[in-house]
Design a protein around this motif. Structure first.
Motif, PDB file in Angstrom:
ATOM      1  N   VAL A 112      31.316-152.971  -9.194  1.00  0.00           N
ATOM      2  CA  VAL A 112      31.446-154.430  -9.227  1.00  0.00           C
ATOM      3  C   VAL A 112      32.840-154.868  -8.763  1.00  0.00           C
ATOM      4  N   ASN A 113      32.835-155.810  -7.813  1.00  0.00           N
ATOM      5  CA  ASN A 113      34.047-156.403  -7.264  1.00  0.00           C
ATOM      6  C   ASN A 113      34.433-157.612  -8.120  1.00  0.00           C
ATOM      7  N   PHE A 114      35.734-157.830  -8.341  1.00  0.00           N
ATOM      8  CA  PHE A 114      36.188-158.912  -9.224  1.00  0.00           C
ATOM      9  C   PHE A 114      36.548-160.201  -8.489  1.00  0.00           C
ATOM     10  N   TYR A 115      36.483-160.206  -7.176  1.00  0.00           N
ATOM     11  CA  TYR A 115      36.889-161.374  -6.389  1.00  0.00           C
ATOM     12  C   TYR A 115      36.054-162.597  -6.775  1.00  0.00           C
ATOM     13  N   CYS A 116      36.728-163.689  -7.127  1.00  0.00           N
ATOM     14  CA  CYS A 116      36.025-164.893  -7.588  1.00  0.00           C
ATOM     15  C   CYS A 116      35.037-165.420  -6.551  1.00  0.00           C
ATOM     16  N   GLY A 117      35.369-165.263  -5.276  1.00  0.00           N
ATOM     17  CA  GLY A 117      34.461-165.711  -4.232  1.00  0.00           C
ATOM     18  C   GLY A 117      33.136-164.981  -4.253  1.00  0.00           C
ATOM     19  N   PHE A 118      33.134-163.749  -4.792  1.00  0.00           N
ATOM     20  CA  PHE A 118      31.901-162.975  -4.900  1.00  0.00           C
ATOM     21  C   PHE A 118      31.188-163.209  -6.226  1.00  0.00           C
ATOM     22  N   VAL A 119      31.934-163.206  -7.324  1.00  0.00           N
ATOM     23  CA  VAL A 119      31.292-163.269  -8.643  1.00  0.00           C
ATOM     24  C   VAL A 119      30.959-164.689  -9.082  1.00  0.00           C
ATOM     25  N   ALA A 120      31.593-165.689  -8.435  1.00  0.00           N
ATOM     26  CA  ALA A 120      31.320-167.069  -8.840  1.00  0.00           C
ATOM     27  C   ALA A 120      31.189-168.026  -7.658  1.00  0.00           C
ATOM     28  N   CYS A 121      31.359-167.517  -6.427  1.00  0.00           N
ATOM     29  CA  CYS A 121      31.249-168.349  -5.222  1.00  0.00           C
ATOM     30  C   CYS A 121      32.213-169.538  -5.242  1.00  0.00           C
ATOM     31  N   GLN A 122      33.374-169.348  -5.842  1.00  0.00           N
ATOM     32  CA  GLN A 122      34.401-170.382  -5.884  1.00  0.00           C
ATOM     33  C   GLN A 122      35.753-169.739  -6.152  1.00  0.00           C
ATOM     34  N   LYS A 123      36.814-170.557  -6.107  1.00  0.00           N
ATOM     35  CA  LYS A 123      38.162-170.016  -6.257  1.00  0.00           C
ATOM     36  C   LYS A 123      38.517-169.680  -7.698  1.00  0.00           C
ATOM     37  N   VAL A 124      37.904-170.362  -8.633  1.00  0.00           N
ATOM     38  CA  VAL A 124      38.243-170.189 -10.046  1.00  0.00           C
ATOM     39  C   VAL A 124      37.075-169.539 -10.780  1.00  0.00           C
ATOM     40  N   CYS A 125      37.362-168.495 -11.554  1.00  0.00           N
ATOM     41  CA  CYS A 125      36.331-167.854 -12.365  1.00  0.00           C
ATOM     42  C   CYS A 125      37.002-167.192 -13.558  1.00  0.00           C
ATOM     43  N   ASN A 126      36.201-166.551 -14.409  1.00  0.00           N
ATOM     44  CA  ASN A 126      36.757-165.931 -15.605  1.00  0.00           C
ATOM     45  C   ASN A 126      36.062-164.605 -15.895  1.00  0.00           C
ATOM     46  N   ILE A 127      36.474-163.961 -16.975  1.00  0.00           N
ATOM     47  CA  ILE A 127      35.911-162.660 -17.331  1.00  0.00           C
ATOM     48  C   ILE A 127      34.406-162.747 -17.541  1.00  0.00           C
ATOM     49  N   SER A 128      33.964-163.860 -18.107  1.00  0.00           N
ATOM     50  CA  SER A 128      32.541-164.020 -18.383  1.00  0.00           C
ATOM     51  C   SER A 128      31.715-163.942 -17.105  1.00  0.00           C
ATOM     52  N   ASN A 129      32.215-164.531 -16.015  1.00  0.00           N
ATOM     53  CA  ASN A 129      31.505-164.461 -14.732  1.00  0.00           C
ATOM     54  C   ASN A 129      31.354-163.027 -14.258  1.00  0.00           C
ATOM     55  N   VAL A 130      32.404-162.243 -14.428  1.00  0.00           N
ATOM     56  CA  VAL A 130      32.353-160.836 -14.029  1.00  0.00           C
ATOM     57  C   VAL A 130      31.379-160.065 -14.907  1.00  0.00           C
ATOM     58  N   ALA A 131      31.459-160.292 -16.217  1.00  0.00           N
ATOM     59  CA  ALA A 131      30.588-159.587 -17.152  1.00  0.00           C
ATOM     60  C   ALA A 131      29.122-159.906 -16.898  1.00  0.00           C
ATOM     61  N   ASP A 132      28.842-161.115 -16.417  1.00  0.00           N
ATOM     62  CA  ASP A 132      27.457-161.476 -16.085  1.00  0.00           C
ATOM     63  C   ASP A 132      26.882-160.537 -15.027  1.00  0.00           C
ATOM     64  N   HIS A 133      27.701-160.140 -14.081  1.00  0.00           N
ATOM     65  CA  HIS A 133      27.246-159.218 -13.032  1.00  0.00           C
ATOM     66  C   HIS A 133      26.940-157.838 -13.611  1.00  0.00           C
ATOM     67  N   PHE A 134      27.774-157.398 -14.545  1.00  0.00           N
ATOM     68  CA  PHE A 134      27.508-156.115 -15.207  1.00  0.00           C
ATOM     69  C   PHE A 134      26.179-156.172 -15.954  1.00  0.00           C
ATOM     70  N   ASP A 135      25.955-157.270 -16.669  1.00  0.00           N
ATOM     71  CA  ASP A 135      24.705-157.429 -17.414  1.00  0.00           C
ATOM     72  C   ASP A 135      23.495-157.437 -16.467  1.00  0.00           C
ATOM     73  N   TYR A 136      23.637-158.118 -15.334  1.00  0.00           N
ATOM     74  CA  TYR A 136      22.522-158.237 -14.399  1.00  0.00           C
ATOM     75  C   TYR A 136      22.171-156.890 -13.783  1.00  0.00           C
ATOM     76  N   ILE A 137      23.182-156.152 -13.331  1.00  0.00           N
ATOM     77  CA  ILE A 137      22.920-154.846 -12.717  1.00  0.00           C
ATOM     78  C   ILE A 137      22.327-153.889 -13.739  1.00  0.00           C
ATOM     79  N   LYS A 138      22.830-153.969 -14.965  1.00  0.00           N
ATOM     80  CA  LYS A 138      22.286-153.127 -16.038  1.00  0.00           C
ATOM     81  C   LYS A 138      20.809-153.447 -16.269  1.00  0.00           C
ATOM     82  N   LYS A 139      20.469-154.720 -16.232  1.00  0.00           N
ATOM     83  CA  LYS A 139      19.088-155.133 -16.447  1.00  0.00           C
ATOM     84  C   LYS A 139      18.178-154.666 -15.316  1.00  0.00           C
ATOM     85  N   ILE A 140      18.654-154.750 -14.078  1.00  0.00           N
ATOM     86  CA  ILE A 140      17.839-154.423 -12.909  1.00  0.00           C
ATOM     87  C   ILE A 140      17.774-152.927 -12.638  1.00  0.00           C
ATOM     88  N   ALA A 141      18.927-152.255 -12.680  1.00  0.00           N
ATOM     89  CA  ALA A 141      18.996-150.848 -12.259  1.00  0.00           C
ATOM     90  C   ALA A 141      19.404-149.888 -13.363  1.00  0.00           C
TER      91      ALA A 141
END
Length: 383
Positions: free
Chosen positions: A226-255
């Motif tokens: 998982v990449n931490f760049y806000c443009g990837f994890v939130a599609c904007q300049k500002v994001c937080n840890i929760s946005n990143v953790a959402d990606h971990f949860d999603y990948i865990k759920k799918i794969a």
């Protein structure tokens, strides 16, 4: 009258204030206990995070510090101290604070170098990574999964290439990069190559017809880091840890959690999550995932074990294929966008049966120089 009224008002204020103080005083024991409980729980969580990360030091799959070394210092390591470097998201002290046990350093060159000098630039980035890892005693340059496991008191360094443009569609270049110590390469960056399609669209680069051409086919069963760049994890300049953790949860759920890893991309991007501003902040992510009920075993897999498992499988395949001859496939010249930047040695050096003399292919200027040299030599020999 005014004095009496003011005094009465003052007395009423004293009474109200006393009541409030008494009210809060009655709550003080409860508030104190809540604060104590909160502090205790926070301390226990921090201790748990520390124990997990000490037993499974993070293997981070992507860091672009080498790009910044070129940008700020032209790859000159003499005038900087990587222990305390402040211009970047990464320095040695921050890596230690973030419990990083192994780092894949990216040898990255811009997509604009494709069909130009991408191979040379990539070699220079590989060179600066190797020099950096040899200069600092805190680093240990390795090329195997065993090398990572055996590095316990230092930060293991591995080299990765970001983007297939670096090999200029040449398997020979890829093999030579391997000999230099490179152990992974992403298929594309933000540009298409003649053999793989990027997610980005560029009007000046013609994409291949499919995501991977026949030349670009490789097997699946990889690892999503998982990449931490806000443009990837939130599609904007500002994001937080929760946005990143959402990606971990999603990948865990799918794969499943065994398919998840970490590839922060520090020093390769500009917008990082609040609370994950640099490489020292990795414990904050683990803390958030713990709050989301990830188990210690799952987190150790994400931090380290998943990468080592996949790397080990790759090494097993390599061992099985050690007696197989190297592929001699070449991408067809008609699939190359900028053919003018490629020299065809077949045309320069025709075969013996082609009916052409080698001299017919030599530029006229070269012929003239040879003739003049021959004449000068003859003059010297004859006096």
């Amino acid at each position: 009258m005014f004095f009496l009224t003011s005094l009465q008002f003052y007395n009423s204020e004293i009474s109200a204030s006393s009541y409030k103080m008494g009210f809060w005083a009655s709550l003080c024991p409860a508030v104190f206990l809540l604060l104590l409980l909160s502090t205790t729980l926070m301390s226990e969580t921090n201790n748990t995070v520390n124990q997990i990360m000490k037993s499974a030091p993070l293997i981070d799959g992507h860091n672009d510090l080498a790009l910044q070394l070129r940008r700020y210092f032209n790859n000159n390591l003499t005038g900087l101290d990587l222990n305390t470097l402040k211009k970047t998201h990464t320095n040695i002290n921050k890596l230690k604070e973030g419990n990083v046990g192994a780092q894949l350093w990216s040898a990255y060159v811009l997509c604009s170098s494709q069909y130009k000098d991408a191979v040379r630039l990539t070699m220079e980035q590989i060179d600066v990574i190797k020099r950096m890892c040899r200069k600092y005693e805190e680093f240990n340059l390795v090329t195997t999964s065993e090398g990572i496991r055996n590095t316990t008191d230092k930060i293991a360094c591995l080299i990765t290439i970001e983007g297939g443009q670096s090999i200029d569609s040449s398997l020979a270049a890829l093999r030579m990069f391997y000999d230099l110590g490179v152990r992974s390469m992403s298929l594309t960056h933000t540009c298409h190559t003649p053999w793989a399609r990027s997610t980005e669209e560029h009007s000046d680069i013609v994409p291949p017809k499919s995501s991977l051409t026949d030349f670009g086919q490789k097997k699946k069963k990889g690892l999503v880091m998982v990449n931490f760049y806000c443009g990837f994890v939130a599609c904007q300049k500002v994001c937080n840890i929760s946005n990143v953790a959402d990606h971990f949860d999603y990948i865990k759920k799918i794969a499943g959690y065994k398919s998840v890893g970490i590839g922060g991309d520090y020093d390769g991007a500009v917008w990082f999550p609040q609370g994950l501003e640099d490489v020292s902040k990795y414990p904050a992510l683990i803390k958030e995932l713990l709050r989301r009920k990830w188990t210690a075993g799952e987190l150790k897999a994400v931090l380290r074990d998943n990468f080592l498992r996949v790397f080990g499988k790759v090494e097993e395949v390599k061992a099985k294929l050690k007696n197989v001859a190297a592929s001699e496939k070449e991408i067809p010249l008609n699939e190359i966008t900028n053919k003018s930047c490629r020299l065809s040695l077949r045309d320069v050096f025709p075969t013996a049966n082609s009916g052409h003399s080698l001299w017919k292919t030599v530029p006229p200027a070269f012929t003239i120089v040879c003739t003049v040299n021959t004449y000068i030599v003859s003059l010297i020999l004859t006096g």
